[in-house]
Motif scaffolding. Structure first.
Motif, PDB file in Angstrom:
ATOM      1  N   ALA A  42     -18.269   5.041  -5.384  1.00 48.36           N
ATOM      2  CA  ALA A  42     -19.430   4.204  -5.650  1.00 48.36           C
ATOM      3  C   ALA A  42     -19.418   3.614  -7.048  1.00 48.36           C
ATOM      4  CB  ALA A  42     -20.716   5.026  -5.451  1.00 48.36           C
ATOM      5  N   PHE A  43     -18.745   4.257  -7.984  1.00 50.45           N
ATOM      6  CA  PHE A  43     -18.858   3.777  -9.356  1.00 50.45           C
ATOM      7  C   PHE A  43     -17.508   3.486 -10.005  1.00 50.45           C
ATOM      8  CE2 PHE A  43     -19.738   3.678 -13.807  1.00 50.45           C
ATOM      9  CZ  PHE A  43     -21.005   3.139 -13.898  1.00 50.45           C
ATOM     10  N   ALA A  44     -16.663   4.533 -10.134  1.00 49.67           N
ATOM     11  CA  ALA A  44     -15.461   4.390 -10.967  1.00 49.67           C
ATOM     12  C   ALA A  44     -14.521   3.314 -10.446  1.00 49.67           C
ATOM     13  CB  ALA A  44     -14.731   5.724 -11.058  1.00 49.67           C
ATOM     14  N   SER A  45     -14.469   3.107  -9.110  1.00 50.69           N
ATOM     15  CA  SER A  45     -13.524   2.135  -8.570  1.00 50.69           C
ATOM     16  C   SER A  45     -13.994   0.702  -8.776  1.00 50.69           C
ATOM     17  CB  SER A  45     -13.295   2.395  -7.074  1.00 50.69           C
ATOM     18  OG  SER A  45     -14.500   2.268  -6.382  1.00 50.69           O
ATOM     19  N   ARG A  46     -15.211   0.515  -9.311  1.00 54.69           N
ATOM     20  CA  ARG A  46     -15.710  -0.855  -9.543  1.00 54.69           C
ATOM     21  C   ARG A  46     -16.002  -1.121 -11.012  1.00 54.69           C
ATOM     22  NH1 ARG A  46     -19.156  -0.901  -4.235  1.00 54.69           N
ATOM     23  NH2 ARG A  46     -17.780   0.499  -3.134  1.00 54.69           N
ATOM     24  N   GLN A  47     -15.717  -0.187 -11.879  1.00 57.41           N
ATOM     25  CA  GLN A  47     -16.154  -0.310 -13.261  1.00 57.41           C
ATOM     26  C   GLN A  47     -14.987  -0.152 -14.230  1.00 57.41           C
ATOM     27  OE1 GLN A  47     -19.250  -0.992 -14.219  1.00 57.41           O
ATOM     28  NE2 GLN A  47     -20.239  -0.868 -12.210  1.00 57.41           N
ATOM     29  N   PRO A  48     -15.118  -0.754 -15.428  1.00 58.57           N
ATOM     30  CA  PRO A  48     -14.083  -0.571 -16.448  1.00 58.57           C
ATOM     31  C   PRO A  48     -14.045   0.885 -16.937  1.00 58.57           C
ATOM     32  CG  PRO A  48     -15.958  -1.765 -17.344  1.00 58.57           C
ATOM     33  CD  PRO A  48     -16.172  -1.669 -15.862  1.00 58.57           C
TER      34      PRO A  48
ATOM     35  N   ALA B 182      -5.988   7.683  -1.945  1.00 60.93           N
ATOM     36  CA  ALA B 182      -5.622   7.692  -3.361  1.00 60.93           C
ATOM     37  C   ALA B 182      -6.636   8.491  -4.173  1.00 60.93           C
ATOM     38  CB  ALA B 182      -5.537   6.258  -3.884  1.00 60.93           C
ATOM     39  N   PHE B 183      -7.937   8.308  -3.892  1.00 58.84           N
ATOM     40  CA  PHE B 183      -8.967   9.077  -4.615  1.00 58.84           C
ATOM     41  C   PHE B 183      -8.749  10.569  -4.396  1.00 58.84           C
ATOM     42  CE2 PHE B 183     -12.273   5.452  -3.965  1.00 58.84           C
ATOM     43  CZ  PHE B 183     -11.583   4.688  -4.884  1.00 58.84           C
TER      44      PHE B 183
ATOM     45  N   SER C 126       0.829  -1.206   0.000  1.00 60.63           N
ATOM     46  CA  SER C 126       0.000   0.000   0.000  1.00 60.63           C
ATOM     47  C   SER C 126       0.861   1.252   0.000  1.00 60.63           C
ATOM     48  CB  SER C 126      -0.915   0.005   1.226  1.00 60.63           C
ATOM     49  OG  SER C 126      -1.830  -1.056   1.129  1.00 60.63           O
ATOM     50  N   VAL C 127       1.917   1.225   0.811  1.00 61.18           N
ATOM     51  CA  VAL C 127       2.805   2.389   0.879  1.00 61.18           C
ATOM     52  C   VAL C 127       3.402   2.667  -0.487  1.00 61.18           C
ATOM     53  CG1 VAL C 127       5.008   3.213   1.783  1.00 61.18           C
ATOM     54  CG2 VAL C 127       3.355   2.156   3.326  1.00 61.18           C
ATOM     55  N   VAL C 128       3.871   1.579  -1.133  1.00 59.64           N
ATOM     56  CA  VAL C 128       4.482   1.765  -2.453  1.00 59.64           C
ATOM     57  C   VAL C 128       3.458   2.332  -3.437  1.00 59.64           C
ATOM     58  CG1 VAL C 128       5.503   0.541  -4.405  1.00 59.64           C
ATOM     59  CG2 VAL C 128       6.216  -0.026  -2.073  1.00 59.64           C
ATOM     60  N   THR C 129       2.248   1.765  -3.432  1.00 56.20           N
ATOM     61  CA  THR C 129       1.220   2.247  -4.359  1.00 56.20           C
ATOM     62  C   THR C 129       0.950   3.734  -4.156  1.00 56.20           C
ATOM     63  OG1 THR C 129       0.202   0.095  -4.000  1.00 56.20           O
ATOM     64  CG2 THR C 129      -1.030   1.690  -5.300  1.00 56.20           C
ATOM     65  N   LEU C 130       0.725   4.106  -2.892  1.00 60.53           N
ATOM     66  CA  LEU C 130       0.410   5.511  -2.606  1.00 60.53           C
ATOM     67  C   LEU C 130       1.570   6.416  -3.009  1.00 60.53           C
ATOM     68  CD1 LEU C 130      -1.547   6.026   0.721  1.00 60.53           C
ATOM     69  CD2 LEU C 130      -2.201   6.591  -1.607  1.00 60.53           C
TER      70      LEU C 130
ATOM     71  N   VAL D  50      -9.320   6.918 -11.623  1.00 56.18           N
ATOM     72  CA  VAL D  50      -9.656   5.982 -10.549  1.00 56.18           C
ATOM     73  C   VAL D  50      -9.944   4.593 -11.128  1.00 56.18           C
ATOM     74  CG1 VAL D  50     -11.469   5.405  -8.880  1.00 56.18           C
ATOM     75  CG2 VAL D  50     -10.419   7.662  -8.853  1.00 56.18           C
ATOM     76  N   SER D  51     -10.646   4.570 -12.268  1.00 51.55           N
ATOM     77  CA  SER D  51     -10.968   3.283 -12.888  1.00 51.55           C
ATOM     78  C   SER D  51      -9.694   2.553 -13.322  1.00 51.55           C
ATOM     79  CB  SER D  51     -11.896   3.520 -14.078  1.00 51.55           C
ATOM     80  OG  SER D  51     -12.063   2.332 -14.800  1.00 51.55           O
ATOM     81  N   LEU D  52      -8.739   3.318 -13.866  1.00 51.61           N
ATOM     82  CA  LEU D  52      -7.490   2.700 -14.305  1.00 51.61           C
ATOM     83  C   LEU D  52      -6.674   2.184 -13.128  1.00 51.61           C
ATOM     84  CD1 LEU D  52      -6.339   5.168 -17.098  1.00 51.61           C
ATOM     85  CD2 LEU D  52      -7.132   2.808 -17.372  1.00 51.61           C
ATOM     86  N   LEU D  53      -6.767   2.897 -11.992  1.00 51.66           N
ATOM     87  CA  LEU D  53      -5.970   2.517 -10.827  1.00 51.66           C
ATOM     88  C   LEU D  53      -6.642   1.432  -9.993  1.00 51.66           C
ATOM     89  CD1 LEU D  53      -4.892   6.059  -9.575  1.00 51.66           C
ATOM     90  CD2 LEU D  53      -3.359   4.298 -10.466  1.00 51.66           C
ATOM     91  N   ARG D  54      -7.893   1.075 -10.327  1.00 55.16           N
ATOM     92  CA  ARG D  54      -8.692   0.327  -9.351  1.00 55.16           C
ATOM     93  C   ARG D  54      -8.085  -1.016  -8.968  1.00 55.16           C
ATOM     94  NH1 ARG D  54     -10.999  -0.798 -14.186  1.00 55.16           N
ATOM     95  NH2 ARG D  54     -11.988  -2.829 -14.505  1.00 55.16           N
TER      96      ARG D  54
END
Lengths: 211, 226
Positions: free
Chosen positions: B118-124, B72-73, A10-14, B57-61
């Protein structure tokens, strides 16, 4: 997966996300920084040109300035000095009064060497739409009444809205806004009077040095 | 959980509109909606932020563990808002002066964090971008309608100051719809924003509930929505 592995990952990711963000922001700042500064300067010069004809001075106005503290105002006023062939012709005071109805009002006041107002411009304000925003030149001519005034005209007690016994027209329902601007213009004139001889001669001597 | 594109758009614009149903992001919504052009400007800026942050966010999910997703968000959203703010200052300088503090404050618009979570972190990617567009369009639509209404009642005009958004060619483009110079001042002041938004929510509720007067459907809808 070890229990220690999870937080580390997690640390690395952040950290990576944070670094990415920093790189993007630095790049963006690099791309837009110059342009934003240029826009701000253009706007200030355009406001000054409304009061001082561009051919009435020949120095780099925005570089030729001093800062003057004004009692009760949070930010020091900036005084720009316009000169033609080295001779002072006018000063432009950029000052921000905190006494507007909804916070700061930033003004430019141009004053000639005799201490007479050549013009006043409102740069920024958040006054009430429909009431206080009538100070804007595109809505009313109200700001024009300052042209030709000086610290002797009217006398100090006359520097107030007429609703408060002064000599300046009041915009109905905007007395606080009007009072703030009248006071700020007076403060600008005082700042110029106090600093008139000093900054001009001071700058003149550095001019001679650089030639 | 997969959501079809028409459903995403119906959610953003009507069923789950951020301004009228979720009642999120009300601070900028109420403060900047005093003219059509201000509403349009902030609406487009918010939409741009929503689309970019949802996409990111979607790319990072897949890389995000649940315990770090919120920081992160926030990082992604703050970066996006700053990029949009700098772009506005550089290329639409006058408008950014009018919108002032409300562009940086997009970062606090809960709609954006809510959509990320609610959305972007679970969707393509494609669905997330659509959702950003749809929710942004829903938010912008509320801003524009509210702005137009307040401008109309307060000034009697529509689209005054369009030149701030589109350049000097549009100076003086404003349409004087009602024949007065200064109208009902309260429409331009903060109370006008609350009253206007209240009316819009009421109209939406009326339209939503009208078909349910049929007793059987009305009973089904007694369940609390959220």
């Amino acid at each position: 997966m070890t229990t220690a592995g999870m937080p580390l990952r997690s640390v690395v990711t952040l950290t990576i996300i944070g670094l990415l963000a920093a790189v993007i922001l630095a790049g963006m700042n690099h791309v837009t920084g110059e342009r934003i500064e240029h826009k701000q300067q253009t706007r200030a010069l355009a406001a000054i040109a409304e009061m001082l004809p561009a051919d009435s001075y020949d120095n780099e106005l925005l570089d030729d300035r001093i800062e003057v503290d004004i009692d009760g105002f949070d930010r020091p006023a900036r005084v720009y000095r316009a000169r033609l062939s080295g001779e002072p012709v006018a000063m432009v005071v950029d000052l921000t009064t905190p006494r507007g109805y909804s916070g700061d009002i930033r003004l430019l006041v141009a004053v000639d060497v005799a201490g007479t107002v050549m013009g006043v411009q409102v740069l920024e304000h958040r006054e009430t739409p429909g009431l206080g925003d009538r100070i804007e030149p595109r809505r009313t001519d109200w700001l024009k009444q300052f042209v030709g005034r000086s610290l002797a005209d009217p006398e100090p007690e006359g520097w107030a809205p007429d609703r408060r016994g002064g000599e300046f027209d009041t915009l109905t329902s905007a007395t606080i806004t009007v009072a703030a601007i009248v006071e700020a213009v007076k403060r600008a004139l005082q700042a110029v009077e106090l600093n008139e001889s000093e900054p001009f001669t001071h700058k003149a001597s550095t001019d001679t040095l650089s030639q | 959980m997969s959501v079809s594109t028409p459903e995403i758009w119906r959610n953003g614009l009507w069923d789950n509109n951020p301004g009228l149903v979720q009642l999120l992001g009300l601070c900028p919504l109420l403060a900047v909606s005093n003219t059509t052009v201000n509403g349009l400007g902030l609406g487009l800026a918010t939409m741009a932020v929503l689309v970019i942050s949802s996409a990111a966010v979607s790319l990072l999910r897949s890389a995000l563990r649940p315990e770090i997703r919120i920081p992160a968000f926030v990082l992604v959203i703050a970066t996006t808002v700053t990029v949009v703010d700098l772009s506005l200052q550089a290329w639409l300088h006058d408008l950014s002066r009018v919108l002032g503090i409300f562009v940086p404050l997009i970062v606090t618009n809960c709609t954006i964090l809510a959509r990320a979570e609610a959305f972007a972190s679970r969707q393509p990617l494609a669905a997330a971008v659509h959702d950003g567009l749809a929710q942004g369009a829903g938010f912008a639509a509320v801003l524009i309608i509210l702005g137009a209404g307040r401008e109309l009642v307060g000034h009697g005009t529509i689209l005054a100051d369009l030149d701030l958004l589109l350049g000097d060619r549009f100076a003086g483009f404003s349409v004087q719809v009602l024949p007065f110079d200064s109208g009902l001042l309260i429409a331009l002041l903060p109370p006008g924003a609350f009253i206007g938004l209240g009316l819009m929510v009421a109209v939406r509720q009326y339209l939503v509930q009208r078909p349910q007067e049929h007793p059987r459907i009305a009973q089904n809808q007694k369940e609390p929505v959220s």
